[in-house]
Design a protein around this motif. Structure first.
Motif, PDB file in Angstrom:
ATOM      1  N   GLY A 193     -55.654 105.171  18.231  1.00 48.02           N
ATOM      2  CA  GLY A 193     -55.282 106.192  19.199  1.00 48.02           C
ATOM      3  C   GLY A 193     -56.284 107.313  19.375  1.00 48.02           C
ATOM      4  O   GLY A 193     -56.239 108.029  20.365  1.00 48.02           O
ATOM      5  N   ALA A 194     -57.210 107.473  18.411  1.00 43.73           N
ATOM      6  CA  ALA A 194     -58.099 108.629  18.436  1.00 43.73           C
ATOM      7  C   ALA A 194     -59.524 108.220  18.082  1.00 43.73           C
ATOM      8  O   ALA A 194     -59.741 107.211  17.395  1.00 43.73           O
ATOM      9  N   ARG A 195     -60.467 109.031  18.541  1.00 42.23           N
ATOM     10  CA  ARG A 195     -61.900 108.740  18.377  1.00 42.23           C
ATOM     11  C   ARG A 195     -62.284 108.238  16.987  1.00 42.23           C
ATOM     12  O   ARG A 195     -62.945 107.208  16.868  1.00 42.23           O
ATOM     13  N   PRO A 196     -61.892 108.928  15.885  1.00 46.97           N
ATOM     14  CA  PRO A 196     -62.320 108.450  14.568  1.00 46.97           C
ATOM     15  C   PRO A 196     -61.797 107.049  14.251  1.00 46.97           C
ATOM     16  O   PRO A 196     -62.455 106.286  13.543  1.00 46.97           O
ATOM     17  N   GLN A 197     -60.618 106.708  14.791  1.00 51.29           N
ATOM     18  CA  GLN A 197     -60.056 105.387  14.517  1.00 51.29           C
ATOM     19  C   GLN A 197     -60.830 104.293  15.227  1.00 51.29           C
ATOM     20  O   GLN A 197     -60.964 103.186  14.707  1.00 51.29           O
ATOM     21  N   PHE A 198     -61.343 104.580  16.414  1.00 52.28           N
ATOM     22  CA  PHE A 198     -62.150 103.589  17.115  1.00 52.28           C
ATOM     23  C   PHE A 198     -63.397 103.263  16.290  1.00 52.28           C
ATOM     24  O   PHE A 198     -63.797 102.108  16.182  1.00 52.28           O
ATOM     25  N   ILE A 199     -63.995 104.312  15.720  1.00 50.46           N
ATOM     26  CA  ILE A 199     -65.207 104.123  14.910  1.00 50.46           C
ATOM     27  C   ILE A 199     -64.899 103.284  13.672  1.00 50.46           C
ATOM     28  O   ILE A 199     -65.635 102.359  13.324  1.00 50.46           O
ATOM     29  N   LYS A 200     -63.794 103.609  12.998  1.00 48.91           N
ATOM     30  CA  LYS A 200     -63.422 102.890  11.775  1.00 48.91           C
ATOM     31  C   LYS A 200     -63.059 101.438  12.066  1.00 48.91           C
ATOM     32  O   LYS A 200     -63.320 100.546  11.251  1.00 48.91           O
ATOM     33  N   ALA A 201     -62.430 101.205  13.209  1.00 47.98           N
ATOM     34  CA  ALA A 201     -61.948  99.857  13.524  1.00 47.98           C
ATOM     35  C   ALA A 201     -63.075  98.896  13.887  1.00 47.98           C
ATOM     36  O   ALA A 201     -62.940  97.684  13.686  1.00 47.98           O
ATOM     37  N   ALA A 202     -64.174  99.412  14.422  1.00 40.23           N
ATOM     38  CA  ALA A 202     -65.231  98.541  14.937  1.00 40.23           C
ATOM     39  C   ALA A 202     -65.746  97.548  13.900  1.00 40.23           C
ATOM     40  O   ALA A 202     -65.755  96.330  14.152  1.00 40.23           O
ATOM     41  N   PRO A 203     -66.164  97.983  12.703  1.00 38.73           N
ATOM     42  CA  PRO A 203     -66.664  97.008  11.735  1.00 38.73           C
ATOM     43  C   PRO A 203     -65.582  96.070  11.218  1.00 38.73           C
ATOM     44  O   PRO A 203     -65.848  94.887  10.953  1.00 38.73           O
ATOM     45  N   VAL A 204     -64.353  96.568  11.080  1.00 42.67           N
ATOM     46  CA  VAL A 204     -63.268  95.717  10.570  1.00 42.67           C
ATOM     47  C   VAL A 204     -62.908  94.642  11.588  1.00 42.67           C
ATOM     48  O   VAL A 204     -62.763  93.465  11.239  1.00 42.67           O
ATOM     49  N   SER A 205     -62.786  95.023  12.855  1.00 42.64           N
ATOM     50  CA  SER A 205     -62.463  94.045  13.905  1.00 42.64           C
ATOM     51  C   SER A 205     -63.542  92.973  13.997  1.00 42.64           C
ATOM     52  O   SER A 205     -63.239  91.791  14.191  1.00 42.64           O
ATOM     53  N   ARG A 206     -64.791  93.395  13.849  1.00 38.81           N
ATOM     54  CA  ARG A 206     -65.904  92.448  13.948  1.00 38.81           C
ATOM     55  C   ARG A 206     -65.775  91.352  12.892  1.00 38.81           C
ATOM     56  O   ARG A 206     -65.978  90.166  13.179  1.00 38.81           O
ATOM     57  N   VAL A 207     -65.435  91.718  11.668  1.00 36.20           N
ATOM     58  CA  VAL A 207     -65.295  90.742  10.580  1.00 36.20           C
ATOM     59  C   VAL A 207     -63.976  89.985  10.697  1.00 36.20           C
ATOM     60  O   VAL A 207     -63.930  88.757  10.531  1.00 36.20           O
ATOM     61  N   LEU A 208     -62.911  90.696  11.002  1.00 38.32           N
ATOM     62  CA  LEU A 208     -61.577  90.098  11.054  1.00 38.32           C
ATOM     63  C   LEU A 208     -61.505  88.977  12.081  1.00 38.32           C
ATOM     64  O   LEU A 208     -60.928  87.909  11.837  1.00 38.32           O
ATOM     65  N   ARG A 209     -62.107  89.196  13.237  1.00 34.61           N
ATOM     66  CA  ARG A 209     -61.992  88.236  14.331  1.00 34.61           C
ATOM     67  C   ARG A 209     -62.849  86.996  14.146  1.00 34.61           C
ATOM     68  O   ARG A 209     -62.776  86.069  14.961  1.00 34.61           O
ATOM     69  N   GLU A 210     -63.650  86.958  13.098  1.00 35.24           N
ATOM     70  CA  GLU A 210     -64.390  85.734  12.801  1.00 35.24           C
ATOM     71  C   GLU A 210     -63.446  84.611  12.390  1.00 35.24           C
ATOM     72  O   GLU A 210     -63.755  83.436  12.559  1.00 35.24           O
ATOM     73  N   LYS A 211     -62.272  84.977  11.844  1.00 33.58           N
ATOM     74  CA  LYS A 211     -61.342  83.958  11.341  1.00 33.58           C
ATOM     75  C   LYS A 211     -59.928  84.087  11.892  1.00 33.58           C
ATOM     76  O   LYS A 211     -59.210  83.092  11.971  1.00 33.58           O
ATOM     77  N   TYR A 212     -59.525  85.295  12.242  1.00 37.79           N
ATOM     78  CA  TYR A 212     -58.110  85.530  12.513  1.00 37.79           C
ATOM     79  C   TYR A 212     -57.874  86.165  13.874  1.00 37.79           C
ATOM     80  O   TYR A 212     -58.799  86.603  14.549  1.00 37.79           O
ATOM     81  N   THR A 213     -56.596  86.216  14.248  1.00 37.39           N
ATOM     82  CA  THR A 213     -56.195  86.814  15.525  1.00 37.39           C
ATOM     83  C   THR A 213     -55.867  88.286  15.313  1.00 37.39           C
ATOM     84  O   THR A 213     -55.062  88.624  14.448  1.00 37.39           O
ATOM     85  N   GLU A 214     -56.506  89.138  16.106  1.00 39.10           N
ATOM     86  CA  GLU A 214     -56.202  90.562  16.084  1.00 39.10           C
ATOM     87  C   GLU A 214     -55.822  91.010  17.481  1.00 39.10           C
ATOM     88  O   GLU A 214     -56.517  90.702  18.455  1.00 39.10           O
ATOM     89  N   LEU A 215     -54.716  91.726  17.586  1.00 38.99           N
ATOM     90  CA  LEU A 215     -54.303  92.343  18.833  1.00 38.99           C
ATOM     91  C   LEU A 215     -54.367  93.851  18.654  1.00 38.99           C
ATOM     92  O   LEU A 215     -53.890  94.375  17.645  1.00 38.99           O
ATOM     93  N   ILE A 216     -54.960  94.543  19.603  1.00 39.57           N
ATOM     94  CA  ILE A 216     -55.140  95.993  19.497  1.00 39.57           C
ATOM     95  C   ILE A 216     -54.150  96.721  20.396  1.00 39.57           C
ATOM     96  O   ILE A 216     -54.032  96.416  21.591  1.00 39.57           O
ATOM     97  N   ILE A 217     -53.454  97.685  19.813  1.00 39.53           N
ATOM     98  CA  ILE A 217     -52.594  98.601  20.557  1.00 39.53           C
ATOM     99  C   ILE A 217     -53.309  99.941  20.620  1.00 39.53           C
ATOM    100  O   ILE A 217     -53.605 100.544  19.589  1.00 39.53           O
TER     101      ILE A 217
END
Length: 352
Positions: free
Chosen positions: A8-32
């Motif tokens: 929901g907020a700027r710092p969360q977008f920054i934190k999510a970027a590296p995690v989403s990059r790794v997570l989506r190599e194997k699994y399904t992620e949906l972003i709200i």
């Protein structure tokens, strides 16, 4: 495995970027995306620059009082959980979006993953402190950025599924630092030179909601002779306007619109000092090895206080001036992990 991620907020977008990059190599992620930060300068540009997949759901909640904002998010996130039936729900940090996501999932018996768990300022007047405490106590997996955060949770009898994996913001800085140096032209745009300015960010309610605090901070800024660059937060801009406070009379102050992540990294890396009340900016200053002055009475990032890398000054004019003028030569230690927090998070989820 399907994971719902609430942002929901700027710092969360920054934190999510590296995690989403790794997570989506194997699994399904949906972003709200709750829409807590909805200005394009505070939201869209981060998704673009950080290459975060576009949100699957945009709630459009916007600003408002804490109860109204959190309640609206809670109801809408609950509907999505019931529809998507995720294996986990992931939240970051300490915003109202964090708390709403955690509560919605916990009440529906969906395990909550809290990234950046265990932070404490020990000041319950801060809405962020309430959010982080409540989120930690309903989370199933708690990924901490430091040993201090792990100890904070232990003191609250939270010991199960607690891991120090390092700081995901460090992952993001390491990944994007060279890209920022190559792509950003923010210094040229505003006629800035390395070590030729102080960088300012002020947005926390404890400062912006208190007119006297803001007057003290601005008085200090007016007495700092060097160039000061202030990418002003929309909330701060609106508050100053409501107080009838103008910034035109502060010498050598460049007030600019909010900037994207790559421009912000460039501004931080080249600043002489950073003056802030932001938790994320305190850390980014540390990662960039730039001395920081924090206009708060407490910080969750106690590690940055070592060796004068960060100095707490509150809103006392003389303390702010003294800290800005102080010559420091901090030694920056590797206390925020090795830049591989995202991989560790995904491996731990996978193994559990």
């Amino acid at each position: 495995m399907k994971i719902l991620t609430v942002l929901g907020a700027r710092p969360q977008f920054i934190k999510a970027a590296p995690v989403s990059r790794v997570l989506r190599e194997k699994y399904t992620e949906l972003i709200i995306h709750t829409g807590q930060h909805y200005d394009s300068n505070m939201s869209d540009i981060f998704f673009e620059e950080l290459n975060i997949p576009k949100p699957d759901y945009y709630l459009g909640v916007g600003s408002g009082n804490h109860g109204k904002q959190t309640g609206e998010m809670l109801a809408k996130i609950e509907e999505i959980i019931l529809k998507e039936k995720p294996d986990y729900l992931m939240v970051y940090g300490d915003t109202n979006s964090t708390l709403a996501g955690a509560l919605a999932a916990a009440k529906l018996h969906v395990p909550v993953i809290h990234i950046e768990a265990g932070l404490r300022s020990f000041n319950k007047k801060m809405p962020e402190e309430i959010n982080r405490i409540m989120t930690d106590h309903v989370s199933e997996y708690l990924f901490c950025p430091t040993d201090t955060a792990v100890e904070n949770l232990r003191n609250e009898n939270i010991t199960r599924n607690v891991y120090n994996i390092g700081d995901v913001m460090y992952d993001a800085v390491l990944y994007n630092r060279e890209l920022a140096a190559d792509k950003s032209n923010i210094l040229e745009t505003h006629g800035l030179t390395k070590n030729g300015y102080h960088l300012i960010t002020i947005h926390r309610a404890e400062n912006t909601d208190d007119v006297q605090n803001m007057k003290n901070i601005l008085e200090a800024f007016s007495k700092i002779d060097e160039v000061k660059v202030w990418p002003i937060h929309p909330r701060t801009k609106n508050k100053l306007s409501s107080y009838g406070i103008r910034l035109d009379d502060i010498p050598n102050l460049k007030v600019i619109e909010p900037v994207g992540y790559l421009d912000m990294l460039t501004l931080e890396a080249n600043a002489k000092k950073i003056i802030t009340d932001s938790g994320g900016v305190q850390k980014e200053a540390y990662f960039m090895e730039v001395p920081c002055v924090t206009v708060r009475e407490q910080t969750e990032w106690v590690e940055t206080l070592e060796e004068d890398a960060n100095i707490l000054v509150g809103t006392d004019v003389n303390k702010i001036l003294s800290a800005v003028q102080k010559n420091v030569n901090p030694s920056y230690k590797e206390v925020f992990g090795d830049g591989k927090a995202a991989h560790k998070i995904v491996e731990l989820i996978e193994n559990r």
